[in-house]
Design a protein around this motif. Sequence first.
Motif, PDB file in Angstrom:
ATOM      1  N   GLU A 149       1.758   3.086   4.199  1.00 34.88           N
ATOM      2  CA  GLU A 149       2.358   2.134   5.198  1.00 34.88           C
ATOM      3  C   GLU A 149       1.126   1.694   6.029  1.00 34.88           C
ATOM      4  OE1 GLU A 149       6.278   2.720   6.261  1.00 34.88           O
ATOM      5  OE2 GLU A 149       7.032   2.856   4.287  1.00 34.88           O
ATOM      6  N   GLN A 150       0.083   2.750   6.385  1.00 31.73           N
ATOM      7  CA  GLN A 150      -0.650   2.266   7.457  1.00 31.73           C
ATOM      8  C   GLN A 150      -2.165   2.360   7.138  1.00 31.73           C
ATOM      9  OE1 GLN A 150       0.702   4.233  11.194  1.00 31.73           O
ATOM     10  NE2 GLN A 150       2.772   4.558  10.198  1.00 31.73           N
ATOM     11  N   ARG A 151      -3.062   1.768   7.884  1.00 33.12           N
ATOM     12  CA  ARG A 151      -4.295   1.873   7.390  1.00 33.12           C
ATOM     13  C   ARG A 151      -4.919   3.243   7.818  1.00 33.12           C
ATOM     14  NH1 ARG A 151      -9.030   2.008   9.631  1.00 33.12           N
ATOM     15  NH2 ARG A 151      -8.113   1.833  11.882  1.00 33.12           N
ATOM     16  N   GLU A 152      -4.259   4.137   8.829  1.00 33.49           N
ATOM     17  CA  GLU A 152      -4.874   5.214   9.209  1.00 33.49           C
ATOM     18  C   GLU A 152      -4.335   6.295   8.283  1.00 33.49           C
ATOM     19  OE1 GLU A 152      -4.242   2.751  12.903  1.00 33.49           O
ATOM     20  OE2 GLU A 152      -2.908   3.280  11.158  1.00 33.49           O
ATOM     21  N   GLN A 153      -3.373   6.134   7.629  1.00 33.35           N
ATOM     22  CA  GLN A 153      -3.044   6.860   6.360  1.00 33.35           C
ATOM     23  C   GLN A 153      -4.006   6.869   5.130  1.00 33.35           C
ATOM     24  OE1 GLN A 153       0.917   5.564   6.041  1.00 33.35           O
ATOM     25  NE2 GLN A 153       1.736   7.059   7.122  1.00 33.35           N
ATOM     26  N   ALA A 154      -4.127   5.654   4.959  1.00 34.74           N
ATOM     27  CA  ALA A 154      -5.369   5.387   3.888  1.00 34.74           C
ATOM     28  C   ALA A 154      -6.697   5.909   4.221  1.00 34.74           C
ATOM     29  CB  ALA A 154      -5.113   3.661   3.501  1.00 34.74           C
ATOM     30  N   ALA A 155      -6.804   5.874   5.259  1.00 33.20           N
ATOM     31  CA  ALA A 155      -8.270   6.374   5.916  1.00 33.20           C
ATOM     32  C   ALA A 155      -8.417   7.783   5.634  1.00 33.20           C
ATOM     33  CB  ALA A 155      -8.402   5.862   7.158  1.00 33.20           C
ATOM     34  N   PHE A 156      -7.365   8.484   6.222  1.00 35.49           N
ATOM     35  CA  PHE A 156      -7.218   9.901   6.113  1.00 35.49           C
ATOM     36  C   PHE A 156      -7.345  10.334   4.667  1.00 35.49           C
ATOM     37  CE2 PHE A 156      -5.132  13.990   5.606  1.00 35.49           C
ATOM     38  CZ  PHE A 156      -5.532  14.607   6.716  1.00 35.49           C
ATOM     39  N   LEU A 157      -6.716   9.641   4.016  1.00 39.00           N
ATOM     40  CA  LEU A 157      -6.644  10.094   2.470  1.00 39.00           C
ATOM     41  C   LEU A 157      -8.010   9.876   1.678  1.00 39.00           C
ATOM     42  CD1 LEU A 157      -3.351   8.623   1.474  1.00 39.00           C
ATOM     43  CD2 LEU A 157      -3.910  11.179   1.372  1.00 39.00           C
ATOM     44  N   LEU A 158      -8.650   8.745   1.995  1.00 38.15           N
ATOM     45  CA  LEU A 158      -9.947   8.397   1.717  1.00 38.15           C
ATOM     46  C   LEU A 158     -11.217   9.338   2.115  1.00 38.15           C
ATOM     47  CD1 LEU A 158     -12.090   6.614  -0.085  1.00 38.15           C
ATOM     48  CD2 LEU A 158     -12.133   5.152   2.286  1.00 38.15           C
ATOM     49  N   GLU A 159     -10.815   9.818   3.458  1.00 38.39           N
ATOM     50  CA  GLU A 159     -11.833  10.568   4.066  1.00 38.39           C
ATOM     51  C   GLU A 159     -11.754  12.106   3.435  1.00 38.39           C
ATOM     52  OE1 GLU A 159     -12.614  12.987   8.561  1.00 38.39           O
ATOM     53  OE2 GLU A 159     -11.080  11.339   8.293  1.00 38.39           O
ATOM     54  N   HIS A 160     -10.615  12.406   2.784  1.00 37.30           N
ATOM     55  CA  HIS A 160     -10.470  13.752   2.389  1.00 37.30           C
ATOM     56  C   HIS A 160     -10.320  13.675   0.958  1.00 37.30           C
ATOM     57  CE1 HIS A 160      -9.002  14.535   6.381  1.00 37.30           C
ATOM     58  NE2 HIS A 160      -9.662  15.885   6.477  1.00 37.30           N
ATOM     59  N   ALA A 161     -11.074  12.704   0.183  1.00 36.74           N
ATOM     60  CA  ALA A 161     -11.399  12.684  -1.296  1.00 36.74           C
ATOM     61  C   ALA A 161     -10.175  12.060  -2.268  1.00 36.74           C
ATOM     62  CB  ALA A 161     -12.082  13.710  -1.747  1.00 36.74           C
ATOM     63  N   CYS A 162      -9.037  11.458  -1.635  1.00 43.47           N
ATOM     64  CA  CYS A 162      -8.198  11.075  -2.577  1.00 43.47           C
ATOM     65  C   CYS A 162      -8.364   9.897  -3.257  1.00 43.47           C
ATOM     66  CB  CYS A 162      -6.972  10.961  -1.655  1.00 43.47           C
ATOM     67  SG  CYS A 162      -5.344  10.522  -2.579  1.00 43.47           S
ATOM     68  N   GLY A 163      -8.436   9.661  -4.574  1.00 38.79           N
ATOM     69  CA  GLY A 163      -8.845   8.619  -5.168  1.00 38.79           C
ATOM     70  C   GLY A 163      -8.053   7.335  -5.261  1.00 38.79           C
ATOM     71  N   MET A 164      -6.711   7.556  -5.240  1.00 38.15           N
ATOM     72  CA  MET A 164      -5.802   6.453  -5.489  1.00 38.15           C
ATOM     73  C   MET A 164      -4.619   6.428  -4.497  1.00 38.15           C
ATOM     74  SD  MET A 164      -5.752   6.053  -9.597  1.00 38.15           S
ATOM     75  CE  MET A 164      -5.876   7.834  -9.748  1.00 38.15           C
ATOM     76  N   GLY A 165      -4.329   5.272  -4.299  1.00 41.22           N
ATOM     77  CA  GLY A 165      -3.022   5.094  -3.527  1.00 41.22           C
ATOM     78  C   GLY A 165      -2.291   3.743  -3.488  1.00 41.22           C
ATOM     79  N   GLN A 166      -1.033   4.035  -3.249  1.00 42.33           N
ATOM     80  CA  GLN A 166      -0.015   2.875  -3.259  1.00 42.33           C
ATOM     81  C   GLN A 166       0.994   3.070  -2.261  1.00 42.33           C
ATOM     82  OE1 GLN A 166       2.177   4.941  -6.928  1.00 42.33           O
ATOM     83  NE2 GLN A 166       3.419   3.262  -6.175  1.00 42.33           N
ATOM     84  N   GLY A 167       1.642   1.917  -1.831  1.00 43.04           N
ATOM     85  CA  GLY A 167       2.592   1.913  -0.590  1.00 43.04           C
ATOM     86  C   GLY A 167       2.530   0.367  -0.206  1.00 43.04           C
ATOM     87  N   TYR A 168       3.296   0.343   0.679  1.00 42.43           N
ATOM     88  CA  TYR A 168       3.596  -1.159   1.330  1.00 42.43           C
ATOM     89  C   TYR A 168       2.429  -1.632   2.073  1.00 42.43           C
ATOM     90  CZ  TYR A 168       8.603  -0.414   0.720  1.00 42.43           C
ATOM     91  OH  TYR A 168       9.825  -0.473   0.009  1.00 42.43           O
ATOM     92  N   TRP A 169       1.525  -0.735   2.518  1.00 43.88           N
ATOM     93  CA  TRP A 169       0.035  -1.148   2.919  1.00 43.88           C
ATOM     94  C   TRP A 169      -0.769  -2.020   2.164  1.00 43.88           C
ATOM     95  CZ3 TRP A 169      -5.268  -0.034   3.249  1.00 43.88           C
ATOM     96  CH2 TRP A 169      -5.910  -0.605   4.227  1.00 43.88           C
ATOM     97  N   PHE A 170      -0.532  -1.761   0.877  1.00 44.33           N
ATOM     98  CA  PHE A 170      -1.139  -2.420  -0.274  1.00 44.33           C
ATOM     99  C   PHE A 170      -0.297  -3.458  -0.953  1.00 44.33           C
ATOM    100  CE2 PHE A 170      -3.108   1.943  -0.472  1.00 44.33           C
ATOM    101  CZ  PHE A 170      -4.577   1.466  -0.267  1.00 44.33           C
ATOM    102  N   GLY A 171       0.786  -3.258  -1.039  1.00 40.18           N
ATOM    103  CA  GLY A 171       1.829  -4.191  -1.410  1.00 40.18           C
ATOM    104  C   GLY A 171       3.076  -3.670  -2.006  1.00 40.18           C
ATOM    105  N   ARG A 172       4.161  -4.436  -1.786  1.00 42.01           N
ATOM    106  CA  ARG A 172       5.312  -4.063  -2.284  1.00 42.01           C
ATOM    107  C   ARG A 172       5.782  -4.284  -3.839  1.00 42.01           C
ATOM    108  NH1 ARG A 172       9.336  -3.484   1.858  1.00 42.01           N
ATOM    109  NH2 ARG A 172       8.541  -3.570   3.883  1.00 42.01           N
ATOM    110  N   PRO A 173       6.643  -3.691  -4.145  1.00 37.96           N
ATOM    111  CA  PRO A 173       6.987  -3.913  -5.630  1.00 37.96           C
ATOM    112  C   PRO A 173       7.606  -5.233  -5.949  1.00 37.96           C
ATOM    113  CG  PRO A 173       8.003  -1.955  -4.968  1.00 37.96           C
ATOM    114  CD  PRO A 173       7.725  -2.614  -3.771  1.00 37.96           C
ATOM    115  N   VAL A 174       6.975  -6.099  -6.792  1.00 38.50           N
ATOM    116  CA  VAL A 174       7.434  -7.597  -6.992  1.00 38.50           C
ATOM    117  C   VAL A 174       7.424  -7.873  -8.548  1.00 38.50           C
ATOM    118  CG1 VAL A 174       6.412  -8.277  -4.737  1.00 38.50           C
ATOM    119  CG2 VAL A 174       5.069  -8.042  -6.925  1.00 38.50           C
ATOM    120  N   ALA A 175       7.949  -8.929  -8.967  1.00 41.89           N
ATOM    121  CA  ALA A 175       7.915  -9.415 -10.197  1.00 41.89           C
ATOM    122  C   ALA A 175       6.737  -9.467 -10.768  1.00 41.89           C
ATOM    123  CB  ALA A 175       8.675 -10.649 -10.406  1.00 41.89           C
ATOM    124  N   ALA A 176       6.424  -9.428 -12.009  1.00 41.66           N
ATOM    125  CA  ALA A 176       5.170  -9.391 -12.558  1.00 41.66           C
ATOM    126  C   ALA A 176       4.178 -11.024 -12.138  1.00 41.66           C
ATOM    127  CB  ALA A 176       5.219  -9.746 -14.023  1.00 41.66           C
TER     128      ALA A 176
END
Length: 635
Positions: A596-623
Amino acid sequence: MTVYHRSAMRGALLYLVLSVVWLQLVGYLLSSFFDQSADQLRWQLINGYAWVLVSAGLVFLAGVRISRLFGKGEHRADGERLRQAAAVFDCTREGVLVTDPNGLIVHVNRAFMTITGYARDEVLGRRPNLFKSGRHGADFYQEMFASLGSRGEWSGEIWNRRKSGEIYPQWQTIRVVRDDNGQVSHYVAVFSDISAIKDSEHELAYLAHHDPLTGLPNRLLFSDRAEQALASSQLHKRGCALLLVDLDHFKNINDSLGHHVGDQLLKSVAERFRGLFAPGVTLARLGGDEFAVLVENCSQPAQAAVLAQRIIDALKEPLRLENQLLFINASVGISLFPGDALSAGQLLRNADSALFKAKSAGRDGYALYTEELTAHAQQRVEIAFELRRALQQQELRVHYQPVHDLATSRLIGVEALVRWEHPERGLVSPAEFIPIAERTGLIAQIDAWVMEQACRQMRQWQEAGVALSFVAVNVSSRLFARRELYEQVARVLHVSGLDPACLELEVTESAVMDDPEVALEQMHRLRELGVRLAIDDFGTGYSSLLRLKRLPVQKLKIDQGFVAGLPWDEDDAAIVQVIIALARSMGMQVQAEGIEQREQAAFLLEHACGMGQGYWFGRPVAAHQLDWDRAPAIN
């Protein structure tokens, strides 16, 4: 026929034939009587008298001989019948007692002596009240004699006493014997020792009302005692408390150490609970790892809470089983009579609601029942009914949440999530209806429907030129446990025409650990189809690393509970780093959810997590509402 009988018969027949011959001669003489002279007549008359006397004598002797023959035959037949009756009387396994009209014992058989322990000489001439047990009142014997007087017999169960003093049960039949004049000549009693039958009845009754593992009352006996306790409490205007106890994470012990250890643990817990309660408290095992405690004369919530805490504290000390120490916690739900319920069934249901509240609050604690919980339970029933209707009326919708590559911020896949568009309430939160769908079994039907919709939609995107690597679909534990999942996935792929490599099935870690061997077989079959497999909510299901290594899985998804504290919570940060390192070492991809926050995504990227999802990228919506061009910058 014996030789004696044949000889006697021949003699009797000879006398009878001679008699007939003499009678014929007499008849001939009489017929010529009137044709003779006087002298001749006198002479023939004298001779005729002589013939008649001789004939009568012969007939008499024949009759006597025949009478003796048949008389001796009847006496011999009667004797034979008496000998047979005596043999049966003495060899039967039932005890037999015969009295005269005055009630004095005149005969007993061998079985009587074996059953009662009395010798024949000890009872002859005495009355049957010698064997009275004292268990029956005067009314019992009055009914017995009334039946003998009106119907001539009585049958029933009676308790008597052996010579040793032991009281035992009999099944006894008494009959009145009358002579040719209709007067009572004897009373005959025939009885069987039914002690073994009674013991079996007691054993069956015990097994029907007690838990065979712990020896505690089971649900049936507990419900009966609860009804009695509530009736007594209502009469004396006292309160009662029902505590429902459930062991926390007991299933993990069964899975990791085996059911044998789990059974030993349940027995040890039952013994420890027994030492906590004073008389007036009923402890029962209702099934599985669930125990119940009924406390009479307890109307204050504070009293019940103290007892609940005592139960929880009693399990703090480790249990030693098979040379190892085991630690177990418990959650307790409390319901009070008459404040919370007026019947045993309602009291049990309310305690179950309170138990659910205690578990939802983090386990290892207790909770009291409130009206709010009842309203919540009623609401769950209504939602379950409406959810079935929603499936029929096509009120469910599939929304898609984007999954981004953390290194490039590019959208590479989507996760299909079910939503309920209620005609009156609008969009219903999944947190509200998914748990109910899981409890009612509707979740398997919903999962299958979502999978079919997602595959069709993915195929439409591909035909439209949208570059997506995969669509992820959640598979509940109920659907995952079904053998037909393989056929269902294969059918959906065939109907939709989707490449199996574009379908990713997400299975929760707990679903895999429910039955690892079945899960392994199921996953291998799905991999044969070519689909991708991911472990969802990793870190929450107590995985065995040895088992995890054997699973044909391509991805681990880090539970959002560990992502929420990043990057500031040191524990969350350490856990996430371990999961990423574990996945990479096993050749798996890693995806974090709940970003949900840029800092979370940055930490994950820094430690080699490949993929992510969450409200910071986008909420679930219709197709049609997905933003394909959105690529938020992490650094």
